[in-house]
Enzyme design. Sequence first.
Site, PDB file in Angstrom:
ATOM      1  N   SER A 143       0.835  -1.212   0.000  1.00 12.97           N
ATOM      2  CA  SER A 143       0.000   0.000   0.000  1.00 12.97           C
ATOM      3  C   SER A 143       0.866   1.258   0.000  1.00 12.97           C
ATOM      4  CB  SER A 143      -0.909   0.030   1.229  1.00 12.97           C
ATOM      5  OG  SER A 143      -1.791  -1.060   1.227  1.00 12.97           O
ATOM      6  N   GLN A 144       0.274   2.326  -0.518  1.00 13.78           N
ATOM      7  CA  GLN A 144       0.917   3.646  -0.491  1.00 13.78           C
ATOM      8  C   GLN A 144       1.127   4.072   0.972  1.00 13.78           C
ATOM      9  OE1 GLN A 144      -1.405   6.419  -2.761  1.00 13.78           O
ATOM     10  NE2 GLN A 144      -0.348   8.192  -1.890  1.00 13.78           N
TER      11      GLN A 144
END
Length: 204
Positions: free
Chosen positions: A55-56
């Site tokens: 994930s970012q």
Amino acid sequence: MRNKLAEILIAKGIKNENVLNAVRKIPRHLFMDSSFEGHAYQDKAFPIAADQTISQPYTVAFQTELLEINPGQKILEIGTGSGYQTAVLLQLRAKVFTIERQLELFKKTSLFFKKMGYRPKKAIFGDGYKGLPEEAPFDGIIVTAGAPEVPKPLLAQLKIGGRLVIPVGVDEQIMTLFVRKSATEFEKKELGSFRFVPLLENKN
Ligand code: SAH
């Protein structure tokens, strides 16, 4: 580079110092394939094994902030993936239970946790749709894949006062926070749109 990443997250609205300190501390490049290592401190998602993504960082920080974790609390994570989010939860001194449904990722990340000395209470190969009834109730549950709908067992496995942070939607997801007010009542808040790989249900 990690300090710079934390500054970027502050500029985007992340305030919780414990979350920011976790970002400053955790070596994100080690959670990624070496071909992407050079990009590890950009605020972006990247491919990991089994067609999944890490994930970012902003998304990790945003979801973690919403959990409002206190040390010692029991947190269930659905979608172990690279283990980066798990490491952030551990850095906040949560007792972490994490579930992954891709065998390849489960094996790879379990080995990586051992090597790094990250110690979730349990890392489980299985279907997070069902939650983890034998360890319930939880202070917090975080889902790191896009859920077409909210799995009922996850709501049922929250303590009173517990928080479920889940991106809900098919093509695009709305980050949704549920706070359990009583046995039967949940407060729901919608907090902006995000993009995740899908939460997949085991149909067997
Ligand atoms: N927290 C991870 C996110 C990985 S992407 C990280 O930052 O690296 C989401 C993960 O959810 C993928 O690894 C995917 O395999 C997993 N996933 C999807 N459906 C699932 C399910 N039903 N149960 C458990 N894990 C699931």
